[in-house]
Scaffold this motif. Structure first.
Motif, PDB file in Angstrom:
ATOM      1  N   PHE A 150       0.910  -1.424  -0.082  1.00  0.00           N
ATOM      2  CA  PHE A 150      -0.031   0.191  -0.177  1.00  0.00           C
ATOM      3  C   PHE A 150       0.798   1.060  -0.008  1.00  0.00           C
ATOM      4  CE2 PHE A 150      -0.234   2.636   3.830  1.00  0.00           C
ATOM      5  CZ  PHE A 150      -1.033   3.647   3.543  1.00  0.00           C
ATOM      6  N   ALA A 151       2.023   1.160   0.853  1.00  0.00           N
ATOM      7  CA  ALA A 151       2.591   2.526   0.985  1.00  0.00           C
ATOM      8  C   ALA A 151       3.597   2.814   0.061  1.00  0.00           C
ATOM      9  CB  ALA A 151       3.557   2.451   2.245  1.00  0.00           C
ATOM     10  N   THR A 152       4.339   1.821  -0.712  1.00  0.00           N
ATOM     11  CA  THR A 152       5.124   2.199  -1.948  1.00  0.00           C
ATOM     12  C   THR A 152       4.335   1.859  -3.135  1.00  0.00           C
ATOM     13  OG1 THR A 152       5.980  -0.055  -1.764  1.00  0.00           O
ATOM     14  CG2 THR A 152       6.977   1.836  -0.562  1.00  0.00           C
ATOM     15  N   GLY A 153       3.067   1.265  -3.129  1.00  0.00           N
ATOM     16  CA  GLY A 153       2.454   1.005  -4.329  1.00  0.00           C
ATOM     17  C   GLY A 153       1.421   1.917  -4.551  1.00  0.00           C
ATOM     18  N   SER A 154       0.163   1.534  -4.273  1.00  0.00           N
ATOM     19  CA  SER A 154      -1.199   2.207  -4.507  1.00  0.00           C
ATOM     20  C   SER A 154      -0.967   3.856  -4.035  1.00  0.00           C
ATOM     21  CB  SER A 154      -2.162   1.650  -3.763  1.00  0.00           C
ATOM     22  OG  SER A 154      -2.346   1.510  -2.410  1.00  0.00           O
ATOM     23  N   MET A 155      -0.323   3.883  -2.943  1.00  0.00           N
ATOM     24  CA  MET A 155      -0.153   5.421  -2.108  1.00  0.00           C
ATOM     25  C   MET A 155       0.732   6.353  -3.184  1.00  0.00           C
ATOM     26  SD  MET A 155      -1.665   6.952   0.208  1.00  0.00           S
ATOM     27  CE  MET A 155      -1.604   8.052   1.386  1.00  0.00           C
ATOM     28  N   LEU A 156       1.482   5.738  -3.687  1.00  0.00           N
ATOM     29  CA  LEU A 156       2.459   6.494  -4.650  1.00  0.00           C
ATOM     30  C   LEU A 156       2.198   6.081  -6.136  1.00  0.00           C
ATOM     31  CD1 LEU A 156       6.151   5.826  -2.842  1.00  0.00           C
ATOM     32  CD2 LEU A 156       4.460   7.650  -2.796  1.00  0.00           C
ATOM     33  N   GLY A 157       1.103   5.590  -6.445  1.00  0.00           N
ATOM     34  CA  GLY A 157       0.638   5.245  -7.780  1.00  0.00           C
ATOM     35  C   GLY A 157       1.479   4.316  -8.550  1.00  0.00           C
ATOM     36  N   VAL A 158       2.145   3.461  -7.812  1.00  0.00           N
ATOM     37  CA  VAL A 158       3.070   2.556  -8.647  1.00  0.00           C
ATOM     38  C   VAL A 158       2.462   1.216  -8.629  1.00  0.00           C
ATOM     39  CG1 VAL A 158       5.321   1.364  -8.292  1.00  0.00           C
ATOM     40  CG2 VAL A 158       5.314   3.889  -7.624  1.00  0.00           C
ATOM     41  N   THR A 159       2.074   0.728 -10.081  1.00  0.00           N
ATOM     42  CA  THR A 159       1.367  -0.245 -10.215  1.00  0.00           C
ATOM     43  C   THR A 159       1.980  -1.488 -10.634  1.00  0.00           C
ATOM     44  OG1 THR A 159       0.635   0.623 -12.258  1.00  0.00           O
ATOM     45  CG2 THR A 159      -0.635   0.854 -10.281  1.00  0.00           C
ATOM     46  N   ASP A 160       3.495  -1.617 -10.594  1.00  0.00           N
ATOM     47  CA  ASP A 160       4.100  -2.960 -11.121  1.00  0.00           C
ATOM     48  C   ASP A 160       4.932  -3.376  -9.807  1.00  0.00           C
ATOM     49  OD1 ASP A 160       5.711  -4.509 -13.063  1.00  0.00           O
ATOM     50  OD2 ASP A 160       7.104  -3.720 -11.935  1.00  0.00           O
ATOM     51  N   CYS A 161       4.416  -4.731  -9.506  1.00  0.00           N
ATOM     52  CA  CYS A 161       4.887  -5.477  -8.285  1.00  0.00           C
ATOM     53  C   CYS A 161       6.464  -5.201  -8.260  1.00  0.00           C
ATOM     54  CB  CYS A 161       4.541  -6.758  -8.066  1.00  0.00           C
ATOM     55  SG  CYS A 161       5.278  -7.905  -9.190  1.00  0.00           S
ATOM     56  N   PHE A 162       7.375  -5.363  -9.370  1.00  0.00           N
ATOM     57  CA  PHE A 162       8.675  -5.292  -9.189  1.00  0.00           C
ATOM     58  C   PHE A 162       9.310  -3.878  -8.792  1.00  0.00           C
ATOM     59  CE2 PHE A 162       8.210  -9.297 -11.397  1.00  0.00           C
ATOM     60  CZ  PHE A 162       9.000 -10.040 -10.728  1.00  0.00           C
ATOM     61  N   ALA A 163       8.448  -2.883  -9.371  1.00  0.00           N
ATOM     62  CA  ALA A 163       8.816  -1.444  -9.179  1.00  0.00           C
ATOM     63  C   ALA A 163       8.678  -1.432  -7.750  1.00  0.00           C
ATOM     64  CB  ALA A 163       8.118  -0.544  -9.956  1.00  0.00           C
ATOM     65  N   VAL A 164       7.540  -2.153  -7.169  1.00  0.00           N
ATOM     66  CA  VAL A 164       7.093  -1.840  -5.452  1.00  0.00           C
ATOM     67  C   VAL A 164       8.228  -2.382  -4.648  1.00  0.00           C
ATOM     68  CG1 VAL A 164       5.675  -2.709  -3.757  1.00  0.00           C
ATOM     69  CG2 VAL A 164       4.730  -1.776  -5.755  1.00  0.00           C
ATOM     70  N   LEU A 165       8.740  -3.576  -5.324  1.00  0.00           N
ATOM     71  CA  LEU A 165       9.745  -4.331  -4.480  1.00  0.00           C
ATOM     72  C   LEU A 165      11.138  -3.594  -4.504  1.00  0.00           C
ATOM     73  CD1 LEU A 165       9.139  -7.958  -5.517  1.00  0.00           C
ATOM     74  CD2 LEU A 165       8.939  -7.198  -3.305  1.00  0.00           C
ATOM     75  N   ASP A 166      11.371  -2.909  -5.520  1.00  0.00           N
ATOM     76  CA  ASP A 166      12.562  -2.091  -5.589  1.00  0.00           C
ATOM     77  C   ASP A 166      12.603  -1.106  -4.692  1.00  0.00           C
ATOM     78  OD1 ASP A 166      13.623  -3.734  -7.594  1.00  0.00           O
ATOM     79  OD2 ASP A 166      13.088  -2.422  -9.368  1.00  0.00           O
ATOM     80  N   ILE A 167      11.106  -0.357  -4.608  1.00  0.00           N
ATOM     81  CA  ILE A 167      11.336   0.796  -3.421  1.00  0.00           C
ATOM     82  C   ILE A 167      11.447   0.318  -2.230  1.00  0.00           C
ATOM     83  CG2 ILE A 167      10.014   2.878  -2.856  1.00  0.00           C
ATOM     84  CD1 ILE A 167       8.557   2.920  -5.317  1.00  0.00           C
ATOM     85  N   ILE A 168      10.816  -0.910  -1.984  1.00  0.00           N
ATOM     86  CA  ILE A 168      10.607  -1.258  -0.474  1.00  0.00           C
ATOM     87  C   ILE A 168      12.048  -1.853  -0.226  1.00  0.00           C
ATOM     88  CG2 ILE A 168       9.975  -3.489   1.079  1.00  0.00           C
ATOM     89  CD1 ILE A 168       7.381  -3.532  -0.606  1.00  0.00           C
ATOM     90  N   ASP A 169      12.781  -2.219  -1.078  1.00  0.00           N
ATOM     91  CA  ASP A 169      14.286  -2.469  -0.925  1.00  0.00           C
ATOM     92  C   ASP A 169      15.163  -1.403  -0.532  1.00  0.00           C
ATOM     93  OD1 ASP A 169      16.505  -4.320  -0.933  1.00  0.00           O
ATOM     94  OD2 ASP A 169      17.277  -3.662  -2.841  1.00  0.00           O
ATOM     95  N   VAL A 170      14.988  -0.183  -0.981  1.00  0.00           N
ATOM     96  CA  VAL A 170      15.749   0.673  -0.678  1.00  0.00           C
ATOM     97  C   VAL A 170      15.332   1.336   0.790  1.00  0.00           C
ATOM     98  CG1 VAL A 170      16.505   3.259  -1.093  1.00  0.00           C
ATOM     99  CG2 VAL A 170      15.878   1.520  -3.018  1.00  0.00           C
ATOM    100  N   VAL A 171      13.947   1.431   0.953  1.00  0.00           N
ATOM    101  CA  VAL A 171      13.530   1.661   2.203  1.00  0.00           C
ATOM    102  C   VAL A 171      14.166   0.847   3.166  1.00  0.00           C
ATOM    103  CG1 VAL A 171      11.455   1.852   3.867  1.00  0.00           C
ATOM    104  CG2 VAL A 171      11.184   2.504   1.490  1.00  0.00           C
ATOM    105  N   GLU A 172      13.925  -0.561   3.128  1.00  0.00           N
ATOM    106  CA  GLU A 172      14.783  -1.625   4.062  1.00  0.00           C
ATOM    107  C   GLU A 172      16.219  -1.363   4.291  1.00  0.00           C
ATOM    108  OE1 GLU A 172      13.474  -4.456   5.570  1.00  0.00           O
ATOM    109  OE2 GLU A 172      11.313  -3.717   4.955  1.00  0.00           O
ATOM    110  N   GLN A 173      17.187  -0.981   3.261  1.00  0.00           N
ATOM    111  CA  GLN A 173      18.322  -1.141   3.296  1.00  0.00           C
ATOM    112  C   GLN A 173      18.849   0.299   4.179  1.00  0.00           C
ATOM    113  OE1 GLN A 173      20.036  -3.651   2.782  1.00  0.00           O
ATOM    114  NE2 GLN A 173      18.293  -4.480   1.956  1.00  0.00           N
ATOM    115  N   LEU A 174      17.822   1.351   4.066  1.00  0.00           N
ATOM    116  CA  LEU A 174      18.170   2.489   4.863  1.00  0.00           C
ATOM    117  C   LEU A 174      17.653   2.626   6.303  1.00  0.00           C
ATOM    118  CD1 LEU A 174      18.158   4.803   1.904  1.00  0.00           C
ATOM    119  CD2 LEU A 174      20.273   4.007   2.566  1.00  0.00           C
TER     120      LEU A 174
END
Ligand code: SF4
Length: 587
Positions: free
Chosen positions: A321-345
């Motif tokens: 929800f937070a990195t997908g629908s809330m940011l208008g990102v609708t591709d699951c791999f693009a969502v995982l890429d953002i989650i990955d950066v959030v996690e690492q930091l």
């Protein structure tokens, strides 16, 4: 091993020395949430600032940890960098079981380490280790080194922060064993303020199980309920992302900073889409046979001829929800890429996504400019968001530093409070209606799991304020008991009051088993009195206008009903706070 007191290790990080203390109160506060609040009242300065080195950071487990499955959480209690008030945050992983094997009911950290450090605790071990060389490392890099430094894989739990926590960001979480987190309300900032990069809990002891046939018989019955019935199936199969399509259909999925509650492009980020295309494996917290943790992958081409670098990334409904629908990102791999950066930091993913959604709309509306955002934030542009996450974690300018303290803090400075999706803290992924909005805004943890307001909205169309508030108060009390047992709240359908009483009896806590109702209310009161003493005023909470512009399955949100609900709930909390103090033992 069954004891009617708590065995608590208190560590002064300034000296690196600790002592084990026995704290009475098992029959009054049980453990977990209740124990966290009890220890906070003993060690904290209610009116002192959150980053006063003497403020405690507490980790507590419950009486059933290690004895029954899914008693898997550790409760962190601290003064929050987000609102400078009492806060609780819960995480799974191995930390609870490691504390049990280390023969501790709780760990209390006070003081501040003189150098960037890692704390190592075990049943016969306490060490504060200088790890200045880990400073600045992300969660994955530091995790690799910490695992090599502290042996005991399986019985060991490693808590660590990333750069966001080191910056004392109020949206920084504490990573637990890679795939779980003390995410909300800035636990990572609280650890950073203590100059601690990591905590390794070494479960190097053992504990005997109950003799006789009653315990194994009950254990087996519980285990069967969890695994052989369909009660937990949804968590194992698609996991919590099963909710994405369901909520979208119900008009309860927040899209693009809650400008919509449903979107036809949901198909790219549903639980089904993740499972079919990106899922690698399931994982579980220690002692859990359900395994709801879903791990996908994020990959990057680093060379021609199809050479990829990849990382395993866990996903759930909330990060989607937070990195997908809330940011208008609708591709699951693009969502995982953002989650990955959030996690690492080392940021909290929900707070981060919601804050960046507000920043995007603020830029669209001209409330801020690219001078502040440094990036052309635009819904759907995942690569830009990856960069924005970095700016937020490192607090690269005044705008990102302020945003990292909370969306409303940024809005108070720049404007745009009307469309800040904040309910006590950045909203969770449910736009179900008035009862949920009031429940998160006023809930003790500002979590969707404080009470089942989101479920109430889905079942009730009436607008009876008293009935809804009665439900929220009663549901919160029963959840306070569950989180004092440190049960995973996904198992709340299995662990009803009757079963909890049986479990407590069989391990030797008969008095607690016979007084669950009274103890639940006592814990609820203790937590609220603790929160109120640190400055929370429910009557002053306001719910941003955006929440009244939402349309759900029930139609447009009724602003008047929402306001009445919020005021009535606030009154009840203040009444609870004004009652005679919660029962806590002397000593
Ligand atoms: S159901 Fe999921 S979150 Fe709960 S204990 Fe099991 S693996 Fe952990």
């Amino acid at each position: 091993m069954i004891r009617d007191y708590f065995r608590v290790l208190i560590v002064d990080l300034a000296t690196g020395k600790g002592k084990v203390s026995t704290v009475p109160g098992r029959d009054e506060v049980a453990g977990g949430s209740g124990l966290g609040a009890l220890l906070f009242t003993k060690f904290a300065k209610a009116d002192g600032p959150w980053d006063d080195p003497e403020q405690p950071l507490i980790f507590a487990i419950g009486p059933l940890t290690g004895y029954f499955p899914l008693m898997s959480k550790t409760v962190a209690a601290f003064k929050s960098p987000y609102h400078d008030q009492y806060a609780e945050s819960h995480a799974g992983g191995r930390s609870a079981l490691a504390l049990r094997f280390a023969d501790l009911d709780a760990l209390v950290l006070t003081g501040q380490a003189p150098r960037p450090s890692a704390l190592v605790v075990g049943s016969r071990h306490l060490e504060l280790k200088d790890v200045h060389y880990l400073r600045g490392l992300d969660v994955q890099e530091s995790g690799k080194l910490l695992r090599r430094m502290f042996k005991g894989s399986g019985h060991r739990s490693i808590l660590r922060i990333g750069p966001a926590g080191e910056q004392k960001c109020a949206m920084a979480g504490i990573n637990v064993d890679t795939y779980r987190h003390f995410g909300r309300l800035g636990g990572g900032g609280a650890l950073g303020a203590k100059n601690l990069k990591a905590i390794a809990i070494i479960g190097d002891g053992s504990f005997p199980l109950m003799e006789g046939k009653d315990y194994p018989k009950l254990f087996e019955a519980v285990y069967k309920k969890l695994t052989a019935t369909d009660m937990m199936q949804k968590y194992h199969n698609l996991g919590t992302p099963v909710n994405v399509a369901v909520l979208n259909e119900l008009k309860a999925m927040p899209w693009r900073n809650l400008q919509a509650t449903t979107d036809p492009n949901v198909s790219g980020i549903t639980g089904e889409r993740f499972a079919e295309t990106a899922l690698l494996r399931n994982a579980a917290c220690a002692g859990c046979p359900v395994g709801c943790i879903h791990i996908g992958f994020s990959r990057e081409k680093f060379q021609a001829d199809y050479r990829y670098f990849y990382r395993q990334v866990s996903y759930d409904h909330e990060p989607i929800f937070a990195t997908g629908s809330m940011l208008g990102v609708t591709d699951c791999f693009a969502v995982l890429d953002i989650i990955d950066v959030v996690e690492q930091l080392g940021l909290d993913v929900m707070s981060t996504g919601v804050a960046l959604a507000w920043a995007t709309e603020a830029l669209e509306k001209g409330v801020v400019t690219e001078k502040e955002t440094l990036l052309p934030l635009k819904f759907g542009q995942n690569r830009v968001y990856e960069e924005a996450v970095r700016h937020l974690a490192f607090g690269v300018n005044d705008f990102y530093r302020l945003l990292g303290q909370g969306t409303l803090k940024a809005a108070a400075h720049y404007g745009g409070a009307d469309f800040a999706c904040v309910l006590g803290q950045e909203m969770a992924g449910y736009a179900t209606g008035e009862v949920y909005f009031a429940s998160q805004a006023l809930g003790l943890r500002h979590s969707h799991l404080d009470s089942a307001g989101y479920s109430y909205d889905q079942k009730h169309k009436d607008k009876e304020v008293g009935k809804a508030v009665d439900f929220l108060m009663a549901d919160e009390a029963s959840r306070a008991f569950l989180t004092s047992m440190v049960a995973c709240l996904f198992a709340r359908g299995v662990y009803n009051e009757e079963l909890l009483a049986e479990c407590l009896k069989v391990v030797g806590y008969g008095a607690l088993a016979d007084t669950i109702d009274a103890v639940s209310r006592n814990i609820q009161k203790l937590r609220w009195q603790t929160r109120l003493a640190t400055g929370f005023n429910p009557a002053s909470v306001s719910i941003p206008k955006r929440f009244t512009e939402v349309t759900t399955w029930k139609g447009k949100v009724d602003g008047e009903f929402l306001a009445e609900l919020k005021n009535a709930y606030a009154r009840r909390l203040l009444e609870l706070g004004a009652e005679a103090p919660a029962k806590v033992p002397n000593g």
